[in-house]
Design a protein around this motif. Structure first.
Motif, PDB file in Angstrom:
ATOM      1  N   ILE A  96      -9.990   6.532  -1.031  1.00  0.00           N
ATOM      2  CA  ILE A  96     -10.568   6.243   0.258  1.00  0.00           C
ATOM      3  C   ILE A  96     -11.446   7.346   0.784  1.00  0.00           C
ATOM      4  O   ILE A  96     -11.631   8.503   0.406  1.00  0.00           O
ATOM      5  N   HIS A 126       0.807  -1.248   0.065  1.00  0.00           N
ATOM      6  CA  HIS A 126      -0.051   0.114  -0.065  1.00  0.00           C
ATOM      7  C   HIS A 126       0.940   1.357   0.119  1.00  0.00           C
ATOM      8  O   HIS A 126       1.888   1.255   0.668  1.00  0.00           O
ATOM      9  N   TYR A 159      -3.110   5.191  -2.688  1.00  0.00           N
ATOM     10  CA  TYR A 159      -4.329   5.252  -1.936  1.00  0.00           C
ATOM     11  C   TYR A 159      -4.635   6.801  -1.253  1.00  0.00           C
ATOM     12  O   TYR A 159      -3.441   7.256  -0.920  1.00  0.00           O
ATOM     13  N   ASP A 195     -11.951   4.075   6.548  1.00  0.00           N
ATOM     14  CA  ASP A 195     -11.636   2.705   5.523  1.00  0.00           C
ATOM     15  C   ASP A 195     -10.403   2.486   6.548  1.00  0.00           C
ATOM     16  O   ASP A 195      -9.524   3.128   7.011  1.00  0.00           O
ATOM     17  N   PHE A 229      -6.920  -0.712   6.311  1.00  0.00           N
ATOM     18  CA  PHE A 229      -6.233  -1.380   5.597  1.00  0.00           C
ATOM     19  C   PHE A 229      -5.425  -2.142   6.378  1.00  0.00           C
ATOM     20  O   PHE A 229      -4.867  -1.772   7.524  1.00  0.00           O
ATOM     21  N   SER A 230      -5.008  -3.372   5.854  1.00  0.00           N
ATOM     22  CA  SER A 230      -4.051  -4.331   6.852  1.00  0.00           C
ATOM     23  C   SER A 230      -3.109  -4.899   6.114  1.00  0.00           C
ATOM     24  O   SER A 230      -2.986  -5.087   4.943  1.00  0.00           O
ATOM     25  N   THR A 272      -2.527  -2.634  11.114  1.00  0.00           N
ATOM     26  CA  THR A 272      -3.884  -2.107  10.733  1.00  0.00           C
ATOM     27  C   THR A 272      -3.722  -0.700  10.689  1.00  0.00           C
ATOM     28  O   THR A 272      -3.410   0.016  11.620  1.00  0.00           O
TER      29      THR A 272
END
Length: 302
Positions: free
Chosen positions: A133, A77, A103, A137, A139-140, A145
């Motif tokens: 995003i 990411h 993102y 939201d 994300f992990s 996380t």
């Protein structure tokens, strides 16, 4: 003005990858300046499969330093806090190299018109995230996380990122230890900024990592000082109105009499951001939309 407990001492070395916590590393780009302080701090979260926040500028030495820091790892990411040139240009090249996606919140609500007083490092006008995003939201990756927090104010599309495992916030330019944040209309908005400062304060993070400069280690007290500073500025502006200074130019001449007049145009934009908020909340009036040339007045007593 209210005293903000700024922290300007910062131990770092350009290009060096520093381990800041069990999950967080940082590489600082060699792009110091009036808006970037010592340069852009790029944060790497996790090990093995990692996230990168604000990869920064495309500078040869910086690109090489990031490659060295990420050797043997895969970026899954690439997060961007906002669209300024000191934050986002390296995002897509880095993501493409690792097969990742970029993102971010998406385009700002008011595109730069050009010709305005330059109050920031510059807009990355071609930047567009792969994934837009929204607030909340998550994300992990392995052991980490990240939660996205939309924090408009500095820009309309500014996002902070919370690392849940360490109760830490990557604050972008929303809160910085070394300086206040620039809020410049039309894309910057003081009302949004004050609301989001209060929200971040009340999340009670243990630590804030801004993109520029050192950490904020007592976030609640520090952010409250940020808010108090803005509130005192509004009180000063209302006092100027009460004393008959009814234009931003006149207010700046009095309120910023002790600073270099070359900085007055930037100060005018800061005052304008406050005036827009005062008009929106009914504590000041003007004819038409508030602007740098507007004539302002206090409300008439009931």
């Amino acid at each position: 003005m209210t005293s903000i407990p700024f922290v300007r001492e910062f131990e770092f070395e350009y290009g060096r990858c520093d381990q800041l916590s069990p999950l967080v590393r940082r590489v600082v780009a060699n792009n110091p300046g009036p808006f970037t302080y010592t340069g852009t701090g790029v944060y790497i979260i996790g090990r093995g499969e990692v996230a990168v926040i604000d990869p920064g500028p495309v500078i040869e030495d910086h690109v090489a330093a990031l490659e060295a820091a990420l050797e043997g790892e895969r970026v899954t990411h690439v997060f961007v806090t906002h669209h300024h040139l000191d934050h986002s240009p390296m995002a897509h090249p880095l993501a493409q190299k690792h097969g990742a996606k970029v993102y971010g919140y998406g385009p700002q609500s008011v595109a730069p018109a050009g010709g305005e007083v330059r109050l920031e490092a510059g807009d990355d006008v071609g930047f567009k995230p792969d994934v837009e995003i929204r607030d909340g939201d998550t994300f992990s990756g392995p052991g980490w996380t990240v939660e996205a927090l939309h924090t408009p104010g500095h820009t309309s599309n500014h996002v902070c990122y919370a690392l849940k495992e360490e109760n830490t916030l990557f604050a972008g330019d929303h809160v910085m230890a070394w300086s206040t944040s620039v809020i410049s209309p039309p894309d910057g908005h003081m009302g949004d900024y004050l609301r989001e400062l209060a929200r971040i304060r009340d999340r009670d993070f243990d630590l804030l990592w801004p993109t520029h400069g050192p950490a904020v280690r007592e976030p609640r007290a520090f952010i409250q000082a940020y808010i108090d500073h803005r509130m005192e500025r509004e009180r000063q502006i209302l006092e100027q109105l009460n004393n008959g200074q009814d234009t931003i130019r006149d207010m700046v001449a009095v309120m910023y009499a002790d600073i270099d007049k070359r900085l007055h145009p930037a100060a005018a934009h800061s005052v304008l951001s406050h005036m827009i908020h005062l008009v929106e909340t009914g504590r000041a009036h003007c004819d038409g939309e508030p602007g740098l040339q507007s004539v302002f007045r206090l409300p008439q007593p009931a």
